[in-house]
Design a protein around this motif. Structure first.
Motif, PDB file in Angstrom:
ATOM      1  N   ASP A 288     -20.035 -11.072 -53.162  1.00  0.00           N
ATOM      2  CA  ASP A 288     -18.816 -10.288 -53.345  1.00  0.00           C
ATOM      3  C   ASP A 288     -18.142 -10.862 -54.447  1.00  0.00           C
ATOM      4  N   GLU A 289     -18.408  -9.952 -55.588  1.00  0.00           N
ATOM      5  CA  GLU A 289     -17.143 -10.801 -56.750  1.00  0.00           C
ATOM      6  C   GLU A 289     -15.858 -10.475 -56.709  1.00  0.00           C
TER       7      GLU A 289
ATOM      8  N   PRO B 186     -11.932 -18.285 -56.756  1.00  0.00           N
ATOM      9  CA  PRO B 186     -11.442 -19.328 -56.056  1.00  0.00           C
ATOM     10  C   PRO B 186     -10.224 -19.012 -55.121  1.00  0.00           C
ATOM     11  N   ASN B 187      -9.078 -18.634 -55.655  1.00  0.00           N
ATOM     12  CA  ASN B 187      -8.109 -18.380 -55.096  1.00  0.00           C
ATOM     13  C   ASN B 187      -8.284 -17.114 -53.928  1.00  0.00           C
TER      14      ASN B 187
ATOM     15  N   ALA C 247      -8.848  -3.189 -52.996  1.00  0.00           N
ATOM     16  CA  ALA C 247     -10.294  -3.215 -52.413  1.00  0.00           C
ATOM     17  C   ALA C 247     -10.406  -2.795 -50.734  1.00  0.00           C
ATOM     18  N   GLY C 248      -9.248  -2.694 -50.381  1.00  0.00           N
ATOM     19  CA  GLY C 248      -9.093  -2.555 -48.847  1.00  0.00           C
ATOM     20  C   GLY C 248      -9.453  -3.848 -47.822  1.00  0.00           C
TER      21      GLY C 248
ATOM     22  N   TYR D 196     -15.806 -10.816 -46.465  1.00  0.00           N
ATOM     23  CA  TYR D 196     -15.703 -12.416 -46.481  1.00  0.00           C
ATOM     24  C   TYR D 196     -16.889 -13.230 -45.588  1.00  0.00           C
ATOM     25  N   ALA D 197     -17.188 -12.513 -44.529  1.00  0.00           N
ATOM     26  CA  ALA D 197     -18.429 -13.124 -43.984  1.00  0.00           C
ATOM     27  C   ALA D 197     -19.798 -12.843 -44.552  1.00  0.00           C
ATOM     28  N   GLY D 198     -19.938 -11.831 -45.047  1.00  0.00           N
ATOM     29  CA  GLY D 198     -20.902 -11.350 -45.868  1.00  0.00           C
ATOM     30  C   GLY D 198     -21.150 -12.404 -47.106  1.00  0.00           C
ATOM     31  N   HIS D 199     -20.217 -12.652 -47.706  1.00  0.00           N
ATOM     32  CA  HIS D 199     -20.090 -13.392 -48.767  1.00  0.00           C
ATOM     33  C   HIS D 199     -20.489 -14.842 -48.441  1.00  0.00           C
TER      34      HIS D 199
END
Length: 104
Positions: free
Chosen positions: A6-7, A12-13, A53-54, A81-84
């Protein structure tokens, strides 16, 4: 949950913001700022991208004293986040590469 790079999360932040929020139900803006070691404006920009982005929700509950800004991951943000993270782990789990092998 589907694994997917996920871009929006990858910067990083923003990745650190998501990691911090994934470990809790919410965090105060000032605490995020201090942990990241960034200026208010930098954190605000990253939160705006995630909010658009929700992926995060931002609230300012009113009450006694100083108004504090609270940030939390939305269910969609937790999935992203979990997918990334899963996609990043897949990069590390390259078949045929023994653990600890340096990758170029």
């Amino acid at each position: 949950m589907s694994a997917g790079f996920d871009e929006l999360v990858h910067a990083p932040n923003r990745l650190r913001i998501c990691a911090l929020l994934a470990a809790s139900t919410s965090a105060e803006f000032a605490a995020l700022r201090d942990v990241l070691g960034v200026a208010d404006s930098v954190l605000s920009k990253h939160l705006k991208v995630l909010q658009d982005a929700g992926y995060v929700s931002v609230s300012k509950p009113t009450g006694r004293g100083r108004v504090r800004t609270w940030v939390s991951l939305t269910p969609e943000g937790r999935r992203a986040y979990a997918g990334h993270v899963q996609a990043l782990k897949a990069l590390l789990d390259t078949p045929g590469m023994p653990a600890g092998t340096p990758r170029d």
